[in-house]
Write an enzyme that holds these catalytic residues in place. Sequence first.
Site, PDB file in Angstrom:
ATOM      1  N   CYS A   2       0.847  -1.181   0.000  1.00 30.77           N
ATOM      2  CA  CYS A   2       0.000   0.000   0.000  1.00 30.77           C
ATOM      3  C   CYS A   2       0.891   1.242   0.000  1.00 30.77           C
ATOM      4  O   CYS A   2       2.101   1.152   0.116  1.00 30.77           O
ATOM      5  CB  CYS A   2      -0.911   0.000   1.225  1.00 30.77           C
ATOM      6  SG  CYS A   2      -1.859  -1.522   1.441  1.00 30.77           S
ATOM      7  N   TRP A  73      -3.817  -1.908  -1.150  1.00 25.27           N
ATOM      8  CA  TRP A  73      -3.798  -3.237  -1.764  1.00 25.27           C
ATOM      9  C   TRP A  73      -4.352  -4.180  -0.709  1.00 25.27           C
ATOM     10  O   TRP A  73      -3.739  -4.367   0.337  1.00 25.27           O
ATOM     11  CB  TRP A  73      -2.374  -3.611  -2.166  1.00 25.27           C
ATOM     12  CG  TRP A  73      -2.276  -4.880  -2.950  1.00 25.27           C
ATOM     13  CD1 TRP A  73      -2.419  -5.034  -4.289  1.00 25.27           C
ATOM     14  CD2 TRP A  73      -1.975  -6.186  -2.423  1.00 25.27           C
ATOM     15  NE1 TRP A  73      -2.242  -6.348  -4.637  1.00 25.27           N
ATOM     16  CE2 TRP A  73      -1.967  -7.087  -3.515  1.00 25.27           C
ATOM     17  CE3 TRP A  73      -1.726  -6.689  -1.146  1.00 25.27           C
ATOM     18  CZ2 TRP A  73      -1.710  -8.437  -3.372  1.00 25.27           C
ATOM     19  CZ3 TRP A  73      -1.481  -8.044  -0.988  1.00 25.27           C
ATOM     20  CH2 TRP A  73      -1.471  -8.907  -2.101  1.00 25.27           C
ATOM     21  N   ASN A  98       0.309   0.733   6.486  1.00 24.45           N
ATOM     22  CA  ASN A  98       0.835  -0.317   5.611  1.00 24.45           C
ATOM     23  C   ASN A  98       1.312  -1.464   6.483  1.00 24.45           C
ATOM     24  O   ASN A  98       1.868  -1.234   7.558  1.00 24.45           O
ATOM     25  CB  ASN A  98       2.030   0.196   4.788  1.00 24.45           C
ATOM     26  CG  ASN A  98       1.630   1.190   3.728  1.00 24.45           C
ATOM     27  OD1 ASN A  98       0.459   1.431   3.488  1.00 24.45           O
ATOM     28  ND2 ASN A  98       2.630   1.779   3.081  1.00 24.45           N
ATOM     29  N   GLY A  99       1.153  -2.698   6.008  1.00 27.61           N
ATOM     30  CA  GLY A  99       1.651  -3.840   6.759  1.00 27.61           C
ATOM     31  C   GLY A  99       0.526  -4.729   7.246  1.00 27.61           C
ATOM     32  O   GLY A  99      -0.632  -4.591   6.838  1.00 27.61           O
ATOM     33  N   GLU A 481      11.224 -16.669 -16.025  1.00 27.32           N
ATOM     34  CA  GLU A 481      10.888 -15.244 -15.999  1.00 27.32           C
ATOM     35  C   GLU A 481       9.905 -14.896 -17.100  1.00 27.32           C
ATOM     36  O   GLU A 481       8.983 -14.097 -16.899  1.00 27.32           O
ATOM     37  CB  GLU A 481      12.183 -14.421 -16.133  1.00 27.32           C
ATOM     38  CG  GLU A 481      11.993 -12.923 -16.275  1.00 27.32           C
ATOM     39  CD  GLU A 481      11.373 -12.257 -15.056  1.00 27.32           C
ATOM     40  OE1 GLU A 481      11.076 -11.052 -15.150  1.00 27.32           O
ATOM     41  OE2 GLU A 481      11.162 -12.931 -14.017  1.00 27.32           O
ATOM     42  N   LYS A 485       6.212 -13.245 -16.456  1.00 28.02           N
ATOM     43  CA  LYS A 485       5.778 -11.990 -17.079  1.00 28.02           C
ATOM     44  C   LYS A 485       4.447 -12.171 -17.791  1.00 28.02           C
ATOM     45  O   LYS A 485       3.550 -11.340 -17.695  1.00 28.02           O
ATOM     46  CB  LYS A 485       6.847 -11.490 -18.064  1.00 28.02           C
ATOM     47  CG  LYS A 485       8.067 -10.903 -17.409  1.00 28.02           C
ATOM     48  CD  LYS A 485       7.751  -9.569 -16.739  1.00 28.02           C
ATOM     49  CE  LYS A 485       8.812  -9.204 -15.739  1.00 28.02           C
ATOM     50  NZ  LYS A 485       8.756  -9.974 -14.491  1.00 28.02           N
ATOM     51  N   GLU A 488       1.510 -12.686 -15.199  1.00 30.29           N
ATOM     52  CA  GLU A 488       1.159 -11.623 -14.267  1.00 30.29           C
ATOM     53  C   GLU A 488       0.520 -10.419 -14.934  1.00 30.29           C
ATOM     54  O   GLU A 488      -0.234  -9.692 -14.284  1.00 30.29           O
ATOM     55  CB  GLU A 488       2.370 -11.193 -13.432  1.00 30.29           C
ATOM     56  CG  GLU A 488       3.488 -10.502 -14.160  1.00 30.29           C
ATOM     57  CD  GLU A 488       4.666 -10.181 -13.240  1.00 30.29           C
ATOM     58  OE1 GLU A 488       4.446  -9.991 -12.027  1.00 30.29           O
ATOM     59  OE2 GLU A 488       5.800 -10.115 -13.729  1.00 30.29           O
ATOM     60  N   HIS A 504       9.085 -35.830 -19.134  1.00 30.40           N
ATOM     61  CA  HIS A 504       8.804 -36.394 -17.817  1.00 30.40           C
ATOM     62  C   HIS A 504       7.480 -35.902 -17.238  1.00 30.40           C
ATOM     63  O   HIS A 504       7.297 -35.922 -16.027  1.00 30.40           O
ATOM     64  CB  HIS A 504       9.955 -36.087 -16.856  1.00 30.40           C
ATOM     65  CG  HIS A 504      11.239 -36.754 -17.230  1.00 30.40           C
ATOM     66  ND1 HIS A 504      11.453 -38.101 -17.060  1.00 30.40           N
ATOM     67  CD2 HIS A 504      12.364 -36.254 -17.801  1.00 30.40           C
ATOM     68  CE1 HIS A 504      12.669 -38.403 -17.492  1.00 30.40           C
ATOM     69  NE2 HIS A 504      13.242 -37.302 -17.949  1.00 30.40           N
ATOM     70  N   LYS A 603       3.487  -3.485  -6.518  1.00 35.99           N
ATOM     71  CA  LYS A 603       4.906  -3.388  -6.851  1.00 35.99           C
ATOM     72  C   LYS A 603       5.814  -3.782  -5.697  1.00 35.99           C
ATOM     73  O   LYS A 603       6.709  -4.607  -5.849  1.00 35.99           O
ATOM     74  CB  LYS A 603       5.224  -1.958  -7.297  1.00 35.99           C
ATOM     75  CG  LYS A 603       6.683  -1.735  -7.716  1.00 35.99           C
ATOM     76  CD  LYS A 603       7.027  -2.543  -8.951  1.00 35.99           C
ATOM     77  CE  LYS A 603       8.431  -2.280  -9.429  1.00 35.99           C
ATOM     78  NZ  LYS A 603       8.784  -3.170 -10.543  1.00 35.99           N
TER      79      LYS A 603
END
Length: 608
Positions: A2, A73, A98-99, A481, A485, A488, A504, A603
């Site tokens: 947040c 968030w 925040n937290g 990666e 990308k 998300e 496999h 972020k």
Amino acid sequence: MCGIVGAIAQRNIVPVLVEGLKRLEYRGYDSAGIAVLDTEIKRVRRVGRVAEMEAAANEINLTGRLGIGHTRWATHGGVTEPNAHPHVSGDLIAVVHNGIIENHDEKRQALQAKGYQFESQTDTEVIAHLIHSYYVQDRNLFSAVQKAVTELVGAYAIAVIAKDQPDVLACARMGCPLLIGLGDGEHFVASDVSAILSATRRVIFLEEGDVAELRRDQILILDKDRQKAERKIHVSDVSLASLELGPYSHFMQKEIHEQPKALSDTIEPLLEAGFVPELFGANAKELLSKVDGVLILACGTSYYAGSVARYWLESIASVPCQVEIASEYRYRDAVANPNWLVVTLSQSGETLDTMEALKYAKSLGHDKTLSICNVRESAIPRSSEMVFYTRAGAEIGVASTKAFTTQLLALFALTATLAKIKGRLSDTQEQSYLDALRHLPGSVQHALNLEPQIKIWADRFAPKEHALFLGRGVHYPIALEGALKLKEISYIHAEAYPAGELKHGPLALVDDNMPVVVIAPNDVLLEKVKSNMQEVRARGGELFVFADLDSHFSESEGVHVIRTPRHAGVLSPVVHAVPVQILAYHAALQRGTDVDKPRNLAKSVTVE
């Protein structure tokens, strides 16, 4: 995750709060709100983006000289207006937070027993009522905040105002970033310097356990032992221009295209000094000379950067390496080796899981610690013996791009430095690596020039719901990666596998509706990768191959090839990271998702 901003001034600070929240919106964007003091606490909250909250504030002509704001968030409770910050208690106290407060259930029950009623599902409302319970005793906000935070278990950054104290803004932090901005007859508080850059560049970073009282003409900071503390004043070098889109449509697009410069800026000290321990700090030579192995702790994209480094460290420096997901490492019974170097990777330097993993490692006896970070004076570098700052500049898009590639550079510099210290890097080889670094930004620019071709591929990806990414050796983490990308920001389910693992299990998923992206550089594993590609084609799978210019590939039915620059040798993973970023970006555009602010993500991950 947040964002917090607050201000105390002689002017109307509502525009400052709104602008600050807009700059923080990349950290959280489920809802937003502000509360200001104008004879009484006036609050405006809205679900959605800051612009919606701004319109509501303008509609009632909200003004005030003291106030706090927040962009959320969601953690505790759904995305609803009652759960949005700021939270108030008894029309006397307003707080943003925040937290995560771990003992909020226990505190909620105790406060309810005292007669407090709760309007939200959040842990933050507990903080508001707890501060209120102390405030009504002596009407001293700073004292009430000090007492309240002693009862909180978990992580928090808070900013608080009280109806009866129009000359005080109180704040505190534990486990979440918070800073104070210094102005002329006015002061600010924020979770990120970007929120207050238009007002001041002079900032103080609060440390763990600090509580602070801000008045228009003075600041008082008490440390965790409640002793008066003097904190260093920093002048931020973040430019406002770096926080603007300019000619780009999205921050992710801007940051993808900023990679040649970010890499050049990060490479600069290496080219000037070579691979010397002093790159990592004044005492690095002594610490690195005693290193027998490397433990890398990171999350998400940074974890994949560390996974690339494992190949480098073991093949170039002959140093054993472990790479651990920070959120898992901190909860297992790890066996420590004090002769191993602990490397933490974090773009923000505030990633809570990584910070806690570092604390755990140090508690086990690891005293050789290195932070690779993009934000100066953030928490993780301050807790490490050594630090290497990447020079990526501000990264706003939730999906990391230039932070990832500059982390790779930093890890390569560490690899070469350790190899040199241990006598495993000749002068000739060092010069060869420096020459490769010198040419790297040009190779990345070449990869960026492939965007029109990649965009055509993205058009074919957009209707799909699943995709596979394959890579081998040091390029397997680049496949990971690439899958991250894509998932998300486009919400296409994507997974990555070492190409040799295909038979496999994952091969069962391959059909003509499952695109398979292959990272196929011209290295010693190329022929192995080609064999894995044949397995896909034999099952009707469609291949999208990123091959080097000097690889011998030809397109055929069901096999599409884009040629990146000539093989970049040991630095090839940096170059091959760029096309998969571009593919994800354009696939997301075609699907109409919010590229910079993907759903459910933020972020800076400062909660567990």
